[in-house]
Scaffold this active site. Structure first.
Site, short mmCIF file in Angstrom:
data_model
loop_
_atom_site.label_atom_id
_atom_site.label_comp_id
_atom_site.label_asym_id
_atom_site.label_seq_id
_atom_site.Cartn_x
_atom_site.Cartn_y
_atom_site.Cartn_z
N TYR A 146 -90.47 65.89 134.75
CA TYR A 146 -90.90 64.48 134.82
C TYR A 146 -90.13 63.63 133.81
CZ TYR A 146 -94.22 60.52 134.85
OH TYR A 146 -94.79 59.28 134.95
N LYS A 150 -87.22 61.02 134.85
CA LYS A 150 -87.38 59.57 134.61
C LYS A 150 -86.26 59.04 133.72
CE LYS A 150 -91.32 58.44 136.73
NZ LYS A 150 -91.49 57.30 137.64
N ARG A 187 -105.68 63.40 135.17
CA ARG A 187 -105.39 62.74 133.89
C ARG A 187 -106.69 62.51 133.13
NH1 ARG A 187 -101.05 58.40 136.03
NH2 ARG A 187 -102.06 58.89 138.02
N ASN A 191 -110.66 62.53 134.47
CA ASN A 191 -111.32 63.82 134.20
C ASN A 191 -112.61 63.62 133.40
OD1 ASN A 191 -109.44 65.40 135.47
ND2 ASN A 191 -108.88 66.60 133.66
#
Ligand code: NAD
Ligand code: UDP
Length: 312
Positions: A146, A150, A187, A191
């Protein structure tokens, strides 16, 4: 007469669906592209009958041609739980996805905005993080697909800008939350709220002393639209997020208080490379976009709790 024809990749996701709503409210024609990996038609169901809204099920790792004036590139799973499921596909989504959006922008002359992330700063040694900070990122860890995806996307944005004159805007988004997060998103805010509402244990990873700065979705979308419509020549990158910083333990305690829950805090292993601290320096966004967050954590949590109370 509609203002602009706008392509939103990842438009059926959490942020993308809020963005589609906003762009339609502003009088634009919106094309939402999504492969429904983490997004859902439920997020855009209320828009499907709108003549100014179209949905295309498509994978952004493959090229697409759509006439448009603006492109918001949001397609990419954002929750560690989901972006780690198929890390190679996550990386491809970031890199090929950016290339396909930039190629489309080059052909159509559209302006293109990249949803980049605070993750490009990795586990930062500078606090708070200004845009000039180059980051501390592991190239080979479980978050790298990730973070590095990015980072590579940002590189592509600036190379297309320099080589082909593509009109680019790069936004570094810090942790954002709110209604329409998926129940399975994984996340921290969704949660904790879901666990509190169900009376289940609240799972704190590590000692809970790591920090994050949480931005409410409406503030984030306002910043995103302002950046897209910012002055010619302003490319960013620009941080957009709420600089109020909390430990994860403080967050859990607030969620318990606001939900009136009897849930207990339980401690689990800290995932590898979990950043220790994170807070945006938003001086540039304030100056260039005249933007600052308006919804503080308590209010944002109340609105998000009300949403999950309905959904559960
Ligand atoms: P999300 O997972 O809810 O949304 C991502 C959307 O992209 C989903 O609808 C998913 O189905 C779609 N998608 C994924 N891979 C795709 C592909 N290959 N082709 C087409 N569609 C694809 O996450 P979100 O929180 O809405 O994040 C949106 C964007 O903002 C992401 O690019 C993310 O990296 C960025 N971002 C979000 C945050 C945050 O806190 N919410 C922070 C930093 C950056
Ligand atoms: N976290 C946690 N419990 C959870 C989910 C997350 O303690 O159930 C922690 C996680 O380890 C991290 C922080 O909360 O330190 C934010 O995690 P999230 O996945 O929301 O975002 P990111 O780590 O990408 O900022």
């Amino acid at each position: 007469m509609r203002k602009n024809r706008i392509l939103v990749t990842g438009g059926a996701g959490f942020l993308g669906s809020h963005l589609c709503d906003r762009l339609l409210r502003d009088g634009n024609d919106v094309v939402c592209l999504d492969n429904l990996f983490t997004g859902s038609k439920d997020n855009i169901r209320h828009l499907l009958g709108n003549p100014y809204f179209e949905f295309i099920r498509h994978d952004i790792t493959l090229p697409i041609f759509v006439e448009c004036d603006q492109i918001y590139n949001l397609a990419c799973p954002a929750s560690p739980k989901w972006y780690q499921k198929d890390p190679i596909f996550t990386f491809k989504t970031s890199v090929y996805g950016a290339m396909n959006c930039l190629g489309l922008a080059k052909r159509t002359g559209a302006r293109v905005l990249q949803a980049s992330t605070s993750e490009i700063y990795g586990d930062p040694e500078i606090h708070p993080q200004p845009e000039s900070y180059r980051g501390c990122v592991n190239t080979i860890g479980i978050r790298s697909c990730y973070d590095e995806g990015k980072r590579a996307a940002e590189t592509l944005f600036f190379d297309y800008h320099r080589m082909h004159g593509v009109d680019v805007k790069v936004m570094r988004i810090f942790n954002t939350y709110g209604p329409c997060m998926d129940i399975d998103d994984g996340r921290v805010i969704s949660n904790f709220i879901i666990q509190a509402l169900k009376g289940e244990d609240i799972t704190i990873y590590g000692d809970g002393l790591q920090t994050r700065s949480f931005c409410y979705v409406d503030d984030l979308i306002e910043g995103m639209v302002r950046l897209m419509n910012s002055r010619d020549g302003f490319t960013g990158p620009v941080n957009v997020g709420n600089p109020c910083e909390f430990t994860i333990k403080e967050l859990a305690e607030r969620v318990i208080k606001l939900t009136g829950s009897s849930s207990r805090l339980v401690y689990r292993d800290l995932p590898e490379d979990d950043p220790r601290q994170r807070r945006p320096d938003i001086t540039l966004a304030q100056k260039e976009l005249d933007w600052a967050p308006t919804v503080m954590l308590e209010e944002g949590l109340k609105r998000t709790i009300a949403y999950f109370e309905q959904v559960l």
